[in-house]
Write an enzyme that holds these catalytic residues in place. Structure first.
Site, PDB file in Angstrom:
ATOM      1  N   GLY A 236       0.792  -1.191  -0.008  1.00  0.00           N
ATOM      2  CA  GLY A 236       0.191  -0.103   0.007  1.00  0.00           C
ATOM      3  C   GLY A 236       0.970   1.303   0.177  1.00  0.00           C
ATOM      4  CD  GLU A 271      -4.404  -0.583   4.887  1.00  0.00           C
ATOM      5  OE1 GLU A 271      -3.055  -0.074   4.342  1.00  0.00           O
ATOM      6  OE2 GLU A 271      -4.320  -1.246   6.108  1.00  0.00           O
ATOM      7  CG  ASP A 272      -1.580  -3.066   1.891  1.00  0.00           C
ATOM      8  OD1 ASP A 272      -2.113  -4.039   2.612  1.00  0.00           O
ATOM      9  OD2 ASP A 272      -0.322  -2.795   1.897  1.00  0.00           O
ATOM     10  CG  HIS A 273      -3.281  -9.081   0.598  1.00  0.00           C
ATOM     11  ND1 HIS A 273      -2.694  -9.680  -0.485  1.00  0.00           N
ATOM     12  CD2 HIS A 273      -4.138  -9.799   1.315  1.00  0.00           C
ATOM     13  CE1 HIS A 273      -3.209 -10.837  -0.623  1.00  0.00           C
ATOM     14  NE2 HIS A 273      -3.987 -11.165   0.401  1.00  0.00           N
TER      15      HIS A 273
END
Length: 507
Positions: A236, A271-273
């Protein structure tokens, strides 16, 4: 050259523009150098991307944050731009008469930029950390890939576009590290000579280890997985996607009291993944396809009837996004790697379990053991079944691995240096100036630490420290903040007696 192919959006006419409105969100952190130049380069994007199509939101947790006056000064220097400074503590969803801190989960990054996401004007959202540098050409490159206007893949739209992340240690660069020292000021005392020397060594080593990891091992697997496109692989640092797409997959409900979009992931630390994984696995709704077809104009419209097949993820490798670090101790490097691993062991458990076998020392050990053990290798290849042969093959394998990593590292430094833009920070491409002996020492240090860090992270508990706050990660991939007065901890076995209480507290 600044980019590997022409930026198509810059050649479109003003009447039939393909420059999609972009809302750029930069969650801020105070502990890195050089903040002012990194924030100012947000406005340099307008030199190659229409300013009328670019909205910039700087996100910060509190007005007491040391970075707050710096961001105010940056906004004052660029008054004509559509830019705002949003403070988490003043988010009406989290405070005030109609807000509550429990409306979002404990993820500090999501809480930091939730308001910016909700108030974004355009459909294309570009989330980029404040501690990374990006080329001013990259906005057009990423929008082109997202909207199917790139010469590299003409007509093919993507659900998600991200950049290759790199780290450059600037501890030895006085001009670049001064601001980081000011923002993360140590106690006002005079250390002894031995303490000062050891502190300096640890600081340089930690930053260089981080640079080494992201420019060798991580870069190889990151680009390889993205190239074969068998699974999502995202970090991210610099990510772009359509808000309408993510909102359609994360609808808001009255029970959750959370808005659609990134708020859906406020209970998670990765959260990015998870955002990339959700967009990857889910078909693009027909109304999003129609909206995407309209955004590029009639001259470049494809189907727009809901039947178009989109690419999953597109990786922009040149130019990469570069994070400068300074005064980073080895403990910070270890903590960061442990955090990634402790989250990944629940999100991608199989890949995490086999990870040690992909590192140089262990992988070449497997190969050397096989070559000196299998009878066929002795009978046909003439390889003796002795420990001397084993160690010789192991050494040759490690040397070859190091040579490949050195080539990759130099190539990435060259890519970074090809930006060749005015006012480019001194740290961009500065890694190529390092001596080979210094590089080799850092490479060996990273390789030797790889297995101990993995073992400690995977088998040593579920506690992580992120943005100066402590959390524990559950098997459901949700994160729970640990209060300062909490003494239970999360060791190898972990005490989950108070788990229900914690979960209720953080919902």
């Amino acid at each position: 050259m600044a980019h590997p192919y022409p930026i198509f959006t810059l050649t479109l006419t003003r009447i039939d523009t393909g420059n999609s409105p972009v809302a750029r969100q930069r969650p801020s952190l105070p502990h890195f150098p050089p903040l002012t130049s990194l924030m100012s380069q947000s406005f340099a994007l307008s030199k190659e991307y229409p300013p009328s199509k670019l909205t910039i939101y700087f996100c910060i947790s509190s007005r007491r944050d040391p970075a707050f006056p710096i961001l105010e000064r940056v906004l004052h220097d660029f008054p004509s731009y559509d830019a705002k400074l949003l403070v988490e503590e003043e988010d009406p969803n989290l405070s005030g008469q109609h807000g509550s801190e429990h409306n979002l989960g404990p993820n500090p990054k999501i809480r930091n930029m939730s308001r910016a996401y909700r108030e974004a004007k355009g459909d294309v959202v570009w989330i980029i950390d404040c501690n990374v540098w990006v080329s001013k050409s990259v906005a057009g490159l990423m929008v082109d890939r997202l909207c199917g206007l790139s010469a590299a893949s003409p007509g093919k739209k993507y659900k998600f576009v991200h950049q290759l992340p790199l780290v450059v240690d600037v501890t030895s660069n006085t001009r670049m590290s001064t601001e980081g020292k000011t923002l993360n000021k140590p106690p006002n005392r005079q250390p002894g000579a031995i303490e000062a020397a050891s502190t300096k060594l640890a600081a340089i080593s930690g930053g260089f280890l981080d640079e080494m990891f992201l420019s060798t091992s991580h870069a190889k697997f990151y680009t390889a997985i993205s190239a074969v496109a068998v699974a999502p692989c995202t970090v991210g640092k610099s990510n772009m996607f359509r808000r309408s797409h993510l909102d359609a997959l994360t609808p808001s409900t009255d029970l959750s009291r959370r808005s659609a979009g990134i708020d859906f992931f406020s209970e998670n630390i990765c959260e990015d993944h998870l955002i990339g994984d959700l967009l990857w696995k889910t078909p693009v709704p027909s109304f999003v396809q129609r909206k995407a077809a309209d955004e590029v104009g009639a001259a470049h419209r494809t189907h727009g009837d809901g039947s178009e097949k989109w690419g999953h993820h597109a990786l922009v490798t040149t130019p990469p996004c570069i994070q400068p670090v300074a005064n980073l101790p080895v403990s910070s490097y270890i903590a960061r790697r442990a955090r990634w691993l402790r989250v990944r062991k629940f999100t991608v458990p199989l890949a995490t379990l086999v990870e040690p076998g992909t590192e140089s020392l262990l992988c070449t050990g497997y190969g050397a053991f096989g070559l000196t053990t299998v009878p066929w290798c002795n009978r046909v290849l003439g390889i003796p079944r002795t420990w001397t042969a084993f160690w010789l093959l192991w050494f040759l394998g490690v040397a070859l691995w190091a040579a490949v990593d050195y080539w990759v590292w130099n190539m990435l430094q060259q890519w970074a240096g090809e930006a060749n833009e005015k006012a480019t920070p001194a740290f961009v491409g500065s890694g190529s100036q390092r001596s080979f002996t210094g590089w080799l020492a850092a490479w060996l240090g990273r390789e030797i630490l790889a297995w101990p860090i993995w073992a400690w992270a995977v088998m040593g508990g579920t506690t992580v420290v992120w943005r100066d706050r402590k959390f524990w990660v559950g098997m459901d991939m949700r994160v729970h903040e640990i209060a300062e007065d909490d003494s239970t901890g999360r060791g190898p076995i972990g005490s989950f007696v108070d788990g229900a209480k914690r979960k209720a507290k953080n919902i």
